[in-house]
Design an enzyme around this catalytic site. Structure first.
Site, PDB file in Angstrom:
ATOM      1  N   ASP A 128       0.847  -1.188   0.000  1.00 16.88           N
ATOM      2  CA  ASP A 128       0.000   0.000   0.000  1.00 16.88           C
ATOM      3  C   ASP A 128       0.885   1.242   0.000  1.00 16.88           C
ATOM      4  O   ASP A 128       1.887   1.308   0.721  1.00 16.88           O
ATOM      5  CB  ASP A 128      -0.918  -0.009   1.221  1.00 16.88           C
ATOM      6  N   HIS A 135      -3.988  14.112   0.790  1.00 15.26           N
ATOM      7  CA  HIS A 135      -4.132  13.231   1.950  1.00 15.26           C
ATOM      8  C   HIS A 135      -2.891  13.328   2.853  1.00 15.26           C
ATOM      9  O   HIS A 135      -3.007  13.507   4.062  1.00 15.26           O
ATOM     10  CB  HIS A 135      -4.344  11.785   1.502  1.00 15.26           C
ATOM     11  N   GLU A 201     -10.309   4.062   3.845  1.00  9.96           N
ATOM     12  CA  GLU A 201      -9.482   4.882   2.951  1.00  9.96           C
ATOM     13  C   GLU A 201      -9.891   4.573   1.514  1.00  9.96           C
ATOM     14  O   GLU A 201      -9.897   3.406   1.095  1.00  9.96           O
ATOM     15  CB  GLU A 201      -7.986   4.617   3.161  1.00  9.96           C
ATOM     16  N   GLU A 203      -9.183   4.227  -2.169  1.00  6.82           N
ATOM     17  CA  GLU A 203      -7.988   4.016  -2.995  1.00  6.82           C
ATOM     18  C   GLU A 203      -8.357   3.275  -4.276  1.00  6.82           C
ATOM     19  O   GLU A 203      -9.430   2.684  -4.390  1.00  6.82           O
ATOM     20  CB  GLU A 203      -6.935   3.176  -2.232  1.00  6.82           C
ATOM     21  N   ASP A 233      -8.886   0.583   2.132  1.00  4.87           N
ATOM     22  CA  ASP A 233      -7.874   0.202   3.120  1.00  4.87           C
ATOM     23  C   ASP A 233      -8.414   0.563   4.510  1.00  4.87           C
ATOM     24  O   ASP A 233      -8.154   1.640   5.034  1.00  4.87           O
ATOM     25  CB  ASP A 233      -6.580   0.958   2.799  1.00  4.87           C
ATOM     26  N   ARG A 237      -7.378   3.901  13.335  1.00  6.07           N
ATOM     27  CA  ARG A 237      -6.497   5.068  13.552  1.00  6.07           C
ATOM     28  C   ARG A 237      -5.832   5.075  14.915  1.00  6.07           C
ATOM     29  O   ARG A 237      -4.705   5.548  15.061  1.00  6.07           O
ATOM     30  CB  ARG A 237      -7.305   6.361  13.384  1.00  6.07           C
ATOM     31  N   GLN A 240      -3.103   2.452  14.877  1.00 13.22           N
ATOM     32  CA  GLN A 240      -2.059   2.988  13.995  1.00 13.22           C
ATOM     33  C   GLN A 240      -1.232   4.071  14.703  1.00 13.22           C
ATOM     34  O   GLN A 240       0.003   4.075  14.619  1.00 13.22           O
ATOM     35  CB  GLN A 240      -2.735   3.575  12.750  1.00 13.22           C
ATOM     36  N   LYS A 253      -3.640  -1.680  10.070  1.00 16.13           N
ATOM     37  CA  LYS A 253      -4.036  -1.823   8.668  1.00 16.13           C
ATOM     38  C   LYS A 253      -4.262  -3.284   8.290  1.00 16.13           C
ATOM     39  O   LYS A 253      -4.389  -3.593   7.111  1.00 16.13           O
ATOM     40  CB  LYS A 253      -2.925  -1.275   7.770  1.00 16.13           C
ATOM     41  N   THR A 257      -8.762  -5.452   3.876  1.00 18.09           N
ATOM     42  CA  THR A 257      -8.712  -4.514   2.753  1.00 18.09           C
ATOM     43  C   THR A 257      -9.726  -5.035   1.753  1.00 18.09           C
ATOM     44  O   THR A 257      -9.629  -6.177   1.314  1.00 18.09           O
ATOM     45  CB  THR A 257      -7.299  -4.495   2.123  1.00 18.09           C
ATOM     46  N   GLU A 363      -9.723  12.592   7.743  1.00 14.99           N
ATOM     47  CA  GLU A 363      -9.653  13.930   7.159  1.00 14.99           C
ATOM     48  C   GLU A 363     -11.009  14.636   7.176  1.00 14.99           C
ATOM     49  O   GLU A 363     -11.087  15.819   7.463  1.00 14.99           O
ATOM     50  CB  GLU A 363      -9.183  13.825   5.701  1.00 14.99           C
TER      51      GLU A 363
HETATM   52 CA    CA Z   1      -3.788   3.347   2.672  1.00 15.16          CA
END
Ligand code: CA
Length: 421
Positions: A128, A135, A201, A203, A233, A237, A240, A253, A257, A363
């Site tokens: 990834d 971002h 996320e 992607e 993904d 948080r 992480q 993570k 996915t 975000e």
């Molecule tokens: Ca990602």
């Protein structure tokens, strides 16, 4: 580029995601039947495993490559075989195809509404990236302030980390809220608890269709890419934030996915190429691109609380990326890292410049400080149990749309205590 008309009427509707211009590759089953390779056209799926076995359409004259429930053996054949197969299938499905061919296709196809979709390929390995500048800037601003938002290497290196192929699941697979080590900023010690800041996320995933040994150029990398899927993904948080220094994301993570079920080929996206944005710092020569490396793909994120209608929470476009998949793949090989057929490369979160274009709740809610209000009146900072998060993608031509199919997952509540046994 205009619509290529098909004798399958539903493929000519302007709103179908699967016109003849698309021909995405997936794996399907009907009822208790076995898993088969299929190609989407309008509201039907062509059973290409069946066509191959009957000798009607063969990708390789000497070997069956579609007799397993994944497209890896087909990918292995390489770009010339990919082009031949696509051309043959296009001819068979195009308006004016002989009656005999139309009858054969009708025999070897099923209504999409009756099919269950599965993982379209075996994920060899999963990497990834972190290639969306908006971002990276937003996340960096939250953690380090706007002056130091981008790490010093960001404008030179397509940053990535090695993820887990075992965690990749197809759209529709439920995702369980994970437990993990969490540490509140003001707490002295971590606790082991369910994640409270579970996020998505937005992607795009690039699928590597050709193996490599040793470093490859961006041009060579481009030819190795078979196609693309939407990719979510899922990110815890809080796990992480506590674990990421110094070796990057790990358990935050690794829960899941999710990818969309149809591989949209590079060939189908060809008319939608757009260049990467101007370089803010010159790239090293090995990363220079000789053709437009991104695609004009509209992206949308919808969030539906359990039993409630969905709210669109973000709209953006894949052209917002700073690095292309070919640049990421080329960089991936610089060390001599061998790439394999079926490798999956996540683009990194795709966020536009303004708030409604952000590709993660981190975000959109600015680290949980600015809750979003959904159409149902509920608010969200991060995902709640029962929420369904769905990604959509569409490249829009004149009178037709290249769609990806939904990339969707519902968040299940955390287990009571995963170690209580
Ligand atoms: Ca990602």
């Amino acid at each position: 580029m205009a619509l290529i008309k098909s004798w399958i009427e539903s493929a000519n509707a302007p709103e179908t995601p699967f016109p003849l211009n698309n021909l995405p590759y997936g794996v399907f089953s009907v009822g208790e039947g076995d898993l088969r390779c299929g190609v989407a056209i309008g509201d039907r799926i062509v059973d290409v495993t069946g066509l191959e076995a009957a000798g009607i359409l063969r990708a390789d004259p000497d070997a069956d490559v579609l007799d397993a429930p994944f497209w890896n053996d087909f990918m292995e054949l390489g770009p010339e075989a990919w082009a031949r197969f696509r051309a043959a299938l296009t001819q068979m499905l195009a308006e004016g195809a002989p009656e005999r061919v139309q009858d054969e296709i009708t025999t070897f196809s099923v209504p999409m509404a009756e099919a269950t979709l599965h993982m379209p390929f075996q994920v060899a390995e999963y990497t990834d990236f972190y290639a969306g500048k908006n971002h990276a800037f937003n996340v960096g601003t939250m953690f380090r302030g706007p002056e130091n938002a981008l790490p010093p290497n960001w404008l030179s290196i397509p940053i990535g980390y090695n993820g887990r192929a075992s965690s990749v699941v197809v759209s529709g697979t439920p995702v369980r809220r994970p437990w993990g080590q969490l540490k509140a900023p003001d707490a002295e010690l971590p606790v082991f608890a369910p994640s409270r800041r579970f996020d998505f996320e937005l992607e795009l995933g690039a699928i590597v269709g050709q193996a490599s040994q040793g470093p490859v150029t961006v041009d060579e990398a481009e030819e190795m890419i078979f196609g693309y899927v939407l990719l979510n993904d899922w990110s815890a948080r809080d796990i992480q934030a506590w674990e990421y220094q110094p070796l990057g994301p790990f358990q935050g993570k690794a829960t899941a996915t999710t990818i969309s079920p149809w591989i949209v080929t590079r060939a189908a996206l060809e008319p939608f190429r757009v260049p990467t944005p101007p370089r803010e710092r010159p790239l090293l020569p090995y990363l220079e691109e000789h053709r437009p490396g991104l695609y004009d793909i509209d992206l949308e994120v919808r969030l539906a609380p359990e039993g409630k209608p969905a709210t669109t929470i973000s709209r953006t476009n894949y052209r917002e990326m700073y690095y292309s998949s070919a640049q990421q793949l080329a960089h991936h090989t610089t060390s001599g890292c061998p790439m394999r057929v079926g490798d999956l490369l996540g683009s990194g979160t795709i966020s536009g410049a303004t708030k409604p274009e952000r590709g993660s709740l981190l975000e959109l809610s600015w680290g949980g400080k600015e809750p979003l209000t959904l159409d149902s009146g509920e608010t969200r900072t991060f995902l709640e149990d029962g929420d369904t998060l769905t990604l959509f993608g569409a490249a829009r031509g004149e009178g037709f749309t290249i769609g990806f199919g939904a990339c969707s997952g519902t968040l299940l509540p955390a287990l009571e205590d995963p170690y209580a046994r």
